[in-house]
Design an enzyme around this catalytic site. Sequence first.
Site, mmCIF file in Angstrom:
data_model
loop_
_atom_site.group_PDB
_atom_site.id
_atom_site.type_symbol
_atom_site.label_atom_id
_atom_site.label_comp_id
_atom_site.label_asym_id
_atom_site.label_seq_id
_atom_site.Cartn_x
_atom_site.Cartn_y
_atom_site.Cartn_z
ATOM 1 N N HIS A 143 -107.157 38.820 26.648
ATOM 2 C CA HIS A 143 -108.184 39.675 27.039
ATOM 3 C C HIS A 143 -107.287 41.249 27.568
ATOM 4 C CE1 HIS A 143 -108.932 35.742 29.263
ATOM 5 N NE2 HIS A 143 -110.191 36.311 29.269
ATOM 6 N N ASP A 180 -104.886 40.973 30.628
ATOM 7 C CA ASP A 180 -103.840 40.351 30.314
ATOM 8 C C ASP A 180 -102.587 41.470 29.984
ATOM 9 O OD1 ASP A 180 -105.588 38.308 30.758
ATOM 10 O OD2 ASP A 180 -105.709 37.696 28.493
ATOM 11 N N GLU A 206 -118.560 31.412 24.795
ATOM 12 C CA GLU A 206 -117.862 30.351 25.378
ATOM 13 C C GLU A 206 -118.476 29.764 26.605
ATOM 14 O OE1 GLU A 206 -113.658 30.563 26.027
ATOM 15 O OE2 GLU A 206 -113.698 29.153 27.637
ATOM 16 N N GLU A 214 -114.769 24.615 25.004
ATOM 17 C CA GLU A 214 -113.446 24.277 25.935
ATOM 18 C C GLU A 214 -113.760 22.741 26.283
ATOM 19 O OE1 GLU A 214 -111.801 26.749 28.513
ATOM 20 O OE2 GLU A 214 -111.143 25.329 29.886
ATOM 21 N N HIS A 229 -114.624 22.786 29.880
ATOM 22 C CA HIS A 229 -115.866 23.107 30.518
ATOM 23 C C HIS A 229 -116.734 22.423 30.111
ATOM 24 C CE1 HIS A 229 -114.455 27.649 30.036
ATOM 25 N NE2 HIS A 229 -113.509 27.157 31.074
ATOM 26 N N ASP A 275 -111.443 25.720 22.407
ATOM 27 C CA ASP A 275 -110.138 25.972 23.522
ATOM 28 C C ASP A 275 -109.770 24.541 24.002
ATOM 29 O OD1 ASP A 275 -110.540 28.641 23.714
ATOM 30 O OD2 ASP A 275 -110.893 28.818 25.731
ATOM 31 N N ASP A 284 -111.983 23.429 37.166
ATOM 32 C CA ASP A 284 -111.135 23.576 36.034
ATOM 33 C C ASP A 284 -110.010 23.648 36.173
ATOM 34 O OD1 ASP A 284 -111.530 23.781 33.081
ATOM 35 O OD2 ASP A 284 -111.779 26.164 33.162
ATOM 36 N N ASP A 300 -107.604 23.136 33.447
ATOM 37 C CA ASP A 300 -106.874 23.697 32.407
ATOM 38 C C ASP A 300 -105.599 23.222 32.194
ATOM 39 O OD1 ASP A 300 -108.892 25.348 31.668
ATOM 40 O OD2 ASP A 300 -108.379 27.127 32.927
ATOM 41 N N ASP A 312 -106.043 26.785 25.919
ATOM 42 C CA ASP A 312 -106.471 27.470 27.145
ATOM 43 C C ASP A 312 -106.136 26.629 28.169
ATOM 44 O OD1 ASP A 312 -107.676 29.353 28.763
ATOM 45 O OD2 ASP A 312 -109.845 28.930 28.176
#
Lengths: 436, 436, 436, 436
Positions: free
Chosen positions: B100, B103, B231, B267, B270, B295, B306, B308, B338
Amino acid sequence: MGTGFFGTIEKIPFKGADSTDPLSYRFYDPDEVVMGKRMEDHLRFAVAYWHSFAWEGGDPFGGRTFDRPWYDGEMDKAKLKADVAFEMFKILGAPYYCFHDADVRPEGRTFAESRKNLEEIVDYFARKQEETGVKLLWGTANLFSNRRFMSGASTNPDPDVFAYSAATIKSCMDATMKLGGENYVLWGGREGYETLLNTDMSREFDQMARMLHMVVDYKHKIGFKGAILVEPKPQEPTKHQYDFDVATVYGFLRKYGLENEVKMNIEQGHAILAGHTFEHELALASTLGIFGSIDMNRNDYQSGWDTDQFPNNVPEMALAYYQVLKAGGFTTGGTNFDAKLRRQSIDPEDLLIAHIGGMDCCARGLKAAARMVEDGALQKPLDERYAGWAKPEAQKMLKGEYSLDQIAEKVERDNINPEPRSGRQEYLENIVNRYV
Amino acid sequence: MGTGFFGTIEKIPFKGADSTDPLSYRFYDPDEVVMGKRMEDHLRFAVAYWHSFAWEGGDPFGGRTFDRPWYDGEMDKAKLKADVAFEMFKILGAPYYCFHDADVRPEGRTFAESRKNLEEIVDYFARKQEETGVKLLWGTANLFSNRRFMSGASTNPDPDVFAYSAATIKSCMDATMKLGGENYVLWGGREGYETLLNTDMSREFDQMARMLHMVVDYKHKIGFKGAILVEPKPQEPTKHQYDFDVATVYGFLRKYGLENEVKMNIEQGHAILAGHTFEHELALASTLGIFGSIDMNRNDYQSGWDTDQFPNNVPEMALAYYQVLKAGGFTTGGTNFDAKLRRQSIDPEDLLIAHIGGMDCCARGLKAAARMVEDGALQKPLDERYAGWAKPEAQKMLKGEYSLDQIAEKVERDNINPEPRSGRQEYLENIVNRYV
Amino acid sequence: MGTGFFGTIEKIPFKGADSTDPLSYRFYDPDEVVMGKRMEDHLRFAVAYWHSFAWEGGDPFGGRTFDRPWYDGEMDKAKLKADVAFEMFKILGAPYYCFHDADVRPEGRTFAESRKNLEEIVDYFARKQEETGVKLLWGTANLFSNRRFMSGASTNPDPDVFAYSAATIKSCMDATMKLGGENYVLWGGREGYETLLNTDMSREFDQMARMLHMVVDYKHKIGFKGAILVEPKPQEPTKHQYDFDVATVYGFLRKYGLENEVKMNIEQGHAILAGHTFEHELALASTLGIFGSIDMNRNDYQSGWDTDQFPNNVPEMALAYYQVLKAGGFTTGGTNFDAKLRRQSIDPEDLLIAHIGGMDCCARGLKAAARMVEDGALQKPLDERYAGWAKPEAQKMLKGEYSLDQIAEKVERDNINPEPRSGRQEYLENIVNRYV
Amino acid sequence: MGTGFFGTIEKIPFKGADSTDPLSYRFYDPDEVVMGKRMEDHLRFAVAYWHSFAWEGGDPFGGRTFDRPWYDGEMDKAKLKADVAFEMFKILGAPYYCFHDADVRPEGRTFAESRKNLEEIVDYFARKQEETGVKLLWGTANLFSNRRFMSGASTNPDPDVFAYSAATIKSCMDATMKLGGENYVLWGGREGYETLLNTDMSREFDQMARMLHMVVDYKHKIGFKGAILVEPKPQEPTKHQYDFDVATVYGFLRKYGLENEVKMNIEQGHAILAGHTFEHELALASTLGIFGSIDMNRNDYQSGWDTDQFPNNVPEMALAYYQVLKAGGFTTGGTNFDAKLRRQSIDPEDLLIAHIGGMDCCARGLKAAARMVEDGALQKPLDERYAGWAKPEAQKMLKGEYSLDQIAEKVERDNINPEPRSGRQEYLENIVNRYV
C-alpha cells in the site's frame, strides 16, 4: 362445533397495554390505524403450519415431546390437524397461514398418490378458508425431509430427483394457486453441499437456475399473480447452502437473468446465522429491489443453529419494521411466524401464548417504527449527514462526469484535505430508545 | 552491502524434506517441475510489505512490540525499510511483493506532498527491483488507516473524502503501473458501516460503484495490463463491509456491469470470517469466472477476528491449491502472504522463519493437490456421481426443453421414485489423506 | 473555572420520559426510590477513565480519530485530562469512576519514576475527589499494554516480569487505598496464551495463583476494606485467557483456596465472547457466592471481538439487573461503564450523550427488574415449577438419605413413570415483556 | 456364520502407507511398537454403538436416510443389531466399544421392563464379548432422548424424574460392571437450561451434585474399579449445559468435593463448541489432574452445532495425542470414535471406511506425537523459555517467600526493567510441521 383442542377459548381479545390476561393482546389491535393503514393490513400475520402443527418437538438428541391427537395418521388425522389449525387461526385472529405439502397431507407410496392426497387436503383447506375468512399467504414444497432429497432437490446429482422435485413444485404451485395464495416460496434446505469433495458447484448452479426458470415460466403460464420468493439461509441442515443470504441470492438471480422475477422472503434467524442483523438483510433487499416478505422469529445469539424462537425483543423488532416501512411496507408479503414452541412447551395453551407474545411484540415494533418514520427521527440526521453529496460538483462526480485523474488534479489544485465529522452513533441509538 | 538487519544470512537454501535447519526449505524448490511448470511459476509467492515491515506488533490492548530501526521516521527511514525489505525478498527467494502507499512512504501534510513522497519511493523501488529481479505482484491504496477515512473512502458521506480517495487510488495505480505491477487490488476496509442508523446503503453502493468504474476506466486509459482485483472481507474493522464475500461482490459487480472487468483477491482469513472455507471461496470465484489471486494466511478458528497468521495446516492448504489448479492456476495472480508475525515474535529471524514455514506448507499443499489432479483422484468419483446428467433426457431437462408440467406428467407416467445413493464423503476424505 | 472542553454544559438534568433534549436524563433520577433505595445507590454508576479519556479511537486498521488536548504529553497533560474527566463526572452526576495506572499517569523511564508519577496524580485526584464528591469505585493495574507484558504479567516466562507486575500492582493497590476505592480489580488481559506450543499451563497457573495470594495478603496487611475482584474474559487480546468466564475463575479460586477472598467483576461483552448471556454469568456468580460488580456495556452480536459499546437494549438489561437484585444488589460493587465511543463519535458531546443513553437504559432496566421482583412475576412460577422438591421424600433424596440402589428399588416398586410438564418459556417471556 | 451385512469382508488388514485399497489400514498396525508400547495399547480404540448402529441418519430437517435391517423392532432386532455390531468390531480390529442403554435394548412400557430388556441384551453382549475378545471401554445411560427427560434428568424440576434417572444409571452401572467395562461415563445432555426464566440454577446444581455423589458411592459399593467420567459439552441440545467445559466441570467437582473421584471424557467437537481447541481441553484436564478418556471426532469449523464427523486432520490430531502422551497416556481411558457417518453415507461399506480413515489418522497423529516427545522437539524450547524460573530468587518468589511490597522494593532497588523475548511461535509451528 370445535375440536376442543384449545378448550373453551374462542377468541383472543385486545385488552390494551395494562392487561395482565395472558390470553389477550396488549398491543395488537387489528383495526388501529398506523400511518394511515389498519394494523392488520400492515402486519399481515401468518401462522406457519409446519412448526405449529407438524413439528413434534424433536431435536438432534431427543424425539417427540408434544402429544397431539393428529400424529401418526393418514387422511383423517390430516383433516383433524386442519380443523385444529383453522381453529387456532380464528382464535388468534391471524389473517393468513403458510404451509408445505408435507405438513398437510400424508406421504403417498408414489408421487401420484402424494399429489392426490395434496389435492384432497387442498379442497378441505379451501372450504376452511371460505368458512373462516383466513387466507393463504404462501405455499411451498418440502424438498428436504424425505430421504430422496438427502443430496439436494434441484441440485441433486441424480436427474430423477430433479424431476421429482419439479413435479412436487408444480403440485404445490397448483395448490397455492387454487387456495388464492399471495406468494409462492422456495427454500432450498438441501440445495448446497456437505463437502466440496463430492460437489460440482458449477453444475449445481445451472440445475438450480433451470428449476427457478421453470417455476417462473409456470407461474406465468397458469396466471399466478403472486410473487415468487426465495428464502435465503446460509447453512443448516447442510454445511453450505447456495441461497446463503440476500446478497448471494441477488448475485445468483443476476447471473441467470431472474432478478426481475424473484424476490426475497427474509427470516430473522437466517440473517443471524449468516452473520447479519435482520435489518441488514431487509435494508439490503430493499436497496437491491427484491424485498418481498418476512419470516419473523428470533435466533438465540449463543446457539449456533436455527432456534426459530418466537420473537420477543421489541427494540430489535422496531428496527426491522422500520426497514419494512422504509421499503414501502408489504405488498404481497407479510409477517409469517416461522417460529416454533420450545420443545418443553407442550401444552395447547403454549401455542396460543407464543403467538400472542409474538404478535404483540410485532405490533409494538411496528408502532415504534411508524412513529420514527412519521417524525423523521432518523431520516433527518441521515439526510444531513449526506448533504454534501447534494452539491453540483459532488453530483457530477457521482454521475461519472469526472475521471479519476481529473479528480486527482482537482484534489491537488484545491488542496482538499477533509476533516472527519462525528458519526453520532450513540446519539442516534438514544433517539431510537425514545421510541421503543 | 546489506543493512545487517538479518545478520549474515544471505539465502535460504532448499535442503529437502529431512532438513532440520530452520533456515532452509524442506519442500519449496523453485525449480522443481510440478504438472509441467516450475514451482515458482505455480506459486508466485509475494511478501506483504505492510505486515512484515510496517506493522509494529500492536493489538487493541497493547502497542508496538517490535523494535525496527526504520520506525518513527521520514524518507530516510522509508528507504532503510525498503533496503531491508528487498534484502528479505532476496534471502527468501520470493519473486514478488505487494504494498500500500501508506506502507512505503511518509504521509505528507497535503495530498500533493504524500503523492510526491510516493513517487520518490517508487523510484527507489524501481531501482531495487532492477537490482534484485524481484517484481511487484500488486499495489494498492490504504484508504482506511488515516482518520480522514474513518467513515469510509468511496462510500464516505463527505464527497471530499471520495475525491481524496480517488486521487489516492490514481497515484497508487500510477505507482503500480510504473513498477510493472501485475495486478491492482482494492480492499474496502471502511467501505461498510458501523450502524445502519447513520447509513444510506443505497447511496453508498452507487458511490462505490462509481469509484470502481473510474478505476476500470483509468486502467484502460493508461494501458495497465494487469487485473483489477477486489478483496472481499465481511467485517473488521467495521461491523459490516460491503465486499462481504465472493458471492456478495459478484452480485455487486453484476448490478453495476463490472463483472467482466474485476476479479477477486481471496484471503483465507476473510473466508473464515465470512463463515466459509477458503476452498469454498476459491471454488465459487472459479465457478463465477472471477478468480484472480490469493492472500494466503490462516485464521485462528477460535478467535473472532482476523488473526492473519502464517499458514501451517497442509491438508487444508492442499484443498485450497486443488481449487487453484482446477481453476487453471494463476495467470496474473499469485500467493501473497497476507500474514503477520505473532506480536511476541520480535526477532528479525522470526520474519524469515515465518515465511519459510508458510512457503514450505504451500509447496507441500501444491504438490499434494497436483498429484490429486494428475491421478483424477477426486475428479473420477465426481464425474461418476453426476453421470446421470449426461443422459439425453436429463440434458434436455437441463437445457430447458421441458416445462414444469411436462416433467410432472413424466414423473407420474414413469412413476419416478428415486432411491438415494451414498455421498461417500468419508471415502473421499480418506482419498485426500492419501495425498497429504 | 472549567476547562471549556464541554462548552457551557454544567449538569445533565433529569427531565422525565417525555424529554426530547438529548442532554437530559429521561429515566435516571438519582433520588427516585426503587425498592426502598435511591436509584443512585442501587446503580452506583462509574465512568471508565480508560475508554473515555485514554483511548484515542484506534482500531486494528486505523489510528487515532479523536483529537483531545491532553494527548501526547507529560504530567501537565495528565492533569488537564484529570480536569476534564472530573468535569465530566460532575456534569453527568456519576458518583464513581475507575482507572488503571497507565490511564492517568505518564509512563516513567524506570519503575520508580512510573510509581512517582502515579503518586503525583493520585494526590491530584484526591483533591479532585474532595472538591467534587466523586468517589473511586475501583482501581486496577494495566499489565497488558506495555511491550514488557507481551507474554503475560504474573504468567510471564520471565520472573522479572512477574516481579515488575507485582510491584505495579502494589503501587496501584496503594493508590486505590489512598483514594478510598471500594474495590480492587484484576483483569488478566495477557494471562493466557497465543499458542500451547510455547506454554506450560501448569506453571503459569501456579504463578497466577501466587500473585493472587500476594494481592490478598497485601490487602489484609494494609487494611484495605474493599473487595478483590477478578474480571473474566475468554480471549482477546490473547487466543485464550485463563480467566475465561465465571465458572473457570471459580474453579481456579477453589484449586488455590481463594474462593472466600475474591469475587467477580462481570462484563456483558466478556460474557458474550465466552458464549454466555450476561444474566447467565451474573446468576452463576450469585449461585457460587462470588458476585461482586459489573462492567456494563454491550457487545455487537455479529462481531467476534469485544466491541465495548454503550448498552442500549433495555429488555436485555432488565434481565441483568433482575439477577443483580436477586443477588441482593451491589455491596462494594457498582455499574462501571466499560464502554467506549464508536471511533467515529469524535465530538466532546458524544461522550456525554453516550453516557446519558447508557445511564438511562440502566435506569429503565433496573426499574423494570424491580417491578418484576416486587410482583414475584417470575419467582412465583419458578417456585411452582420446583414445588415437587418440597415434599419430604424428595428432600430426603436430595439430602443423601437414599442410595442409588434404594431409589432404583423404589422406582420399580412404585412404578414411577413421570409425565413431562410444560416449561412455559413463551409464557414467561411474555410476562417479562409486560415489564420492559 | 455372519449376518452378511458387510458382505464378504472379514478383516481390515494393515497394508502400509502406500496402500490404495480403501479397505486396508495404511498407518494403524496394532502391533507396531511406539514409545515402548503396542499401538493398540496406546490408542485403545472404541466404536460408539449409538452413532454407528442406533442413529438413523436424521437431522433437524429430515428423517432417516439409512436403511438397516434392525430398525423398528423389538428384542430380536436388538440382537441382530448386536450381531452386526460385533461383526464390525472384529472386521475393524477395534478392541473396545461403548454404549448407552437406549442404543442396545428396546424401551419397555415401565422402568422394570426396560431394565429387564437391558439385562437380556447385556447377557447377549457378554457372550459376544467372550466369542470375539472385544471389550467394553465404557457404558452410560441415555437420559436425554425420551420425552420424560426433556427438562433434565438429575436437574429436573420434578423429583420423580430424578428418581427415574437414578434408577436408570444404576441399571447402566450394573450392566457396565457385568460386562467388565473400564469406565462409566455421564454426559448431561439435558442438564442445563433453555431459559433462565424458568430455571433455579442453584437448586439444579445441588441436585446434580447429589446424583454424582450417589454414583460415586454406588461405584464403591459394588466394587467397580473403573473410572467415573463426566463428559463436558457447552450446549446443544440445550442453550446452556452445566458441564460446559473442563474448567467448568472442575469447579463443580471442587465445590462438591468430588475432584478426586471423577475424571473427564473429552470430546474434540465439544471443545470446539466451547470455544477451545481439543488440545486445550486435554492440557487443562491434565494440569488439573482429571484427564480420563477421549471422544475422538471432528467438528466442522463453519457449523455452529456438533457435527460429530470422523476426524481427518492429522496435524491437529498429532497435537491432541501429544497432550495425551504428555499426560502419561491412557490408563482406563481410550479413543472412542464419537463420530457418525454423514447422513448421505448410507452404504454399509461407508461405516467401515469411515472408521478406517479415523483410525489411520489417529495412528499417524500418535506416531508424530511420539516422535515429538522422543526428540524433546517442543519440550526443550519450552524448558528454555521458562529457565529463568529455575533460579533461586525466582523460586522463592513463586513459593511465597516474598510479599508484594518486598518484591516492589526489590524492583526499585535493582531497577528491574525486563526486555521482552521472542515467543517464537512460527519457529515452533515449523517444528511441528517436521513431524506431521
